[in-house]
Enzyme design. Sequence first.
Site, PDB file in Angstrom:
ATOM      1  N   HIS A   1      -7.416   2.591   3.638  1.00  0.00           N
ATOM      2  CA  HIS A   1      -7.231   3.312   4.900  1.00  0.00           C
ATOM      3  C   HIS A   1      -8.537   3.478   5.674  1.00  0.00           C
ATOM      4  O   HIS A   1      -8.533   3.601   6.895  1.00  0.00           O
ATOM      5  CB  HIS A   1      -6.675   4.719   4.642  1.00  0.00           C
ATOM      6  CG  HIS A   1      -5.205   4.775   4.368  1.00  0.00           C
ATOM      7  ND1 HIS A   1      -4.637   4.238   3.244  1.00  0.00           N
ATOM      8  CD2 HIS A   1      -4.197   5.329   5.084  1.00  0.00           C
ATOM      9  CE1 HIS A   1      -3.326   4.455   3.272  1.00  0.00           C
ATOM     10  NE2 HIS A   1      -3.033   5.121   4.382  1.00  0.00           N
TER      11      HIS A   1
ATOM     12  N   CYS B   1      -4.350  -1.537  -2.210  1.00  0.00           N
ATOM     13  CA  CYS B   1      -4.493  -0.096  -2.446  1.00  0.00           C
ATOM     14  C   CYS B   1      -5.307   0.097  -3.723  1.00  0.00           C
ATOM     15  O   CYS B   1      -4.856  -0.280  -4.813  1.00  0.00           O
ATOM     16  CB  CYS B   1      -3.106   0.532  -2.606  1.00  0.00           C
ATOM     17  SG  CYS B   1      -3.164   2.299  -2.976  1.00  0.00           S
TER      18      CYS B   1
ATOM     19  N   CYS C   1     -10.984   2.843  -0.266  1.00  0.00           N
ATOM     20  CA  CYS C   1      -9.590   3.146   0.059  1.00  0.00           C
ATOM     21  C   CYS C   1      -9.309   2.309   1.298  1.00  0.00           C
ATOM     22  O   CYS C   1     -10.103   2.321   2.254  1.00  0.00           O
ATOM     23  CB  CYS C   1      -9.419   4.628   0.357  1.00  0.00           C
ATOM     24  SG  CYS C   1      -7.808   5.024   1.104  1.00  0.00           S
TER      25      CYS C   1
ATOM     26  N   THR D   1      -6.071   2.919  -5.144  1.00  0.00           N
ATOM     27  CA  THR D   1      -5.491   3.987  -5.957  1.00  0.00           C
ATOM     28  C   THR D   1      -4.380   3.431  -6.843  1.00  0.00           C
ATOM     29  O   THR D   1      -4.243   3.816  -8.009  1.00  0.00           O
ATOM     30  CB  THR D   1      -4.942   5.105  -5.050  1.00  0.00           C
ATOM     31  OG1 THR D   1      -5.909   5.377  -4.037  1.00  0.00           O
ATOM     32  CG2 THR D   1      -4.650   6.368  -5.823  1.00  0.00           C
TER      33      THR D   1
ATOM     34  N   ASP E   1       0.870  -1.188   0.000  1.00  0.00           N
ATOM     35  CA  ASP E   1       0.000   0.000   0.000  1.00  0.00           C
ATOM     36  C   ASP E   1       0.906   1.237   0.000  1.00  0.00           C
ATOM     37  O   ASP E   1       2.114   1.146   0.239  1.00  0.00           O
ATOM     38  CB  ASP E   1      -0.910  -0.010   1.235  1.00  0.00           C
ATOM     39  CG  ASP E   1      -1.884   1.176   1.256  1.00  0.00           C
ATOM     40  OD1 ASP E   1      -2.343   1.603   0.186  1.00  0.00           O
ATOM     41  OD2 ASP E   1      -2.189   1.674   2.355  1.00  0.00           O
ATOM     42  N   SER E   2       0.271   2.395  -0.194  1.00  0.00           N
ATOM     43  CA  SER E   2       1.036   3.641  -0.116  1.00  0.00           C
ATOM     44  C   SER E   2       1.372   3.986   1.335  1.00  0.00           C
ATOM     45  O   SER E   2       2.298   4.755   1.599  1.00  0.00           O
ATOM     46  CB  SER E   2       0.221   4.784  -0.712  1.00  0.00           C
ATOM     47  OG  SER E   2      -1.020   4.869  -0.033  1.00  0.00           O
TER      48      SER E   2
END
Length: 266
Positions: free
Chosen positions: A195, A78, A193, A80, A14-15
Amino acid sequence: MTANNMSRPVLVFDSGIGGLTVLREARVLMPERGFIYVADDAGFPYGGWEEQALTSRILSLFEKLLSDYRPEICIIACNTAFTLAGAALREKFPEMTFVGTVPAIKPAAERTRSGLVSVLATPGTVKRAYTRDLIQSFATQCHVRLVGSENLARMAEAYIRGESLSDDDIRSEIAPCFVEMDGKKTDIVVLACTHYPFMANLFRRLAPWPVDWLDPAEAIARQARRKVPLVDGVDHPEDFDFAVFTSGNPDFATRRLMQGFGLSTN
Ligand code: DGL
């Protein structure tokens, strides 16, 4: 650290720390596997990146990650990243299995009773062709509201590291998800997302009315399990699981968080 185990490890990417919501489910279903968690914190947040630059970044990161850690499978935890670079990753590394994360628009469309569904994601994910295609393929009978939040991924990082957030700030991020139309109301919000599930309790408390907050983490973990069958007699390698931060320098709170997830840090 090396990945010299009998069974090769699972790499979760993930970012930032959002992919931990997926790692925790994958661990339950794949208990015999070692896990490497990779956070591209030097590139975080991914939501506002220009598409070509982000694709190149992800491809070159994986060039190194695959040769350093030789995972059996990579979970791109992720939205994105995967909605943008999933196809390019599969094309560039055809020998690797990539399990992706995409907005759970199909299950939302199947479950909604009101026909009003919202997708809460990063600005990157809401503008992807991939996301539009999902709506076209699975949800034309629904009214889908795409909500791209500039701030929520950062807020989730702060929250999970123990900082407190203002209720009003969260309310204003989620407010556009709540639509009333022809006497009907949004009944499902897709958490698109990784998160955001960390904040699901806050969302529930601050929502103007109750909705189903759809978290795809378990479905992603099940997909990974299907791709990597359980090998009889293989045990989880002792003291193996670790996290890699592309900054090389996660802060104290992040290290503590990783420890809480049973991951040692670089
Ligand atoms: N966790 C990421 C996702 O699922 C995005 C966070 C970010 O880098 O903006 O989309």
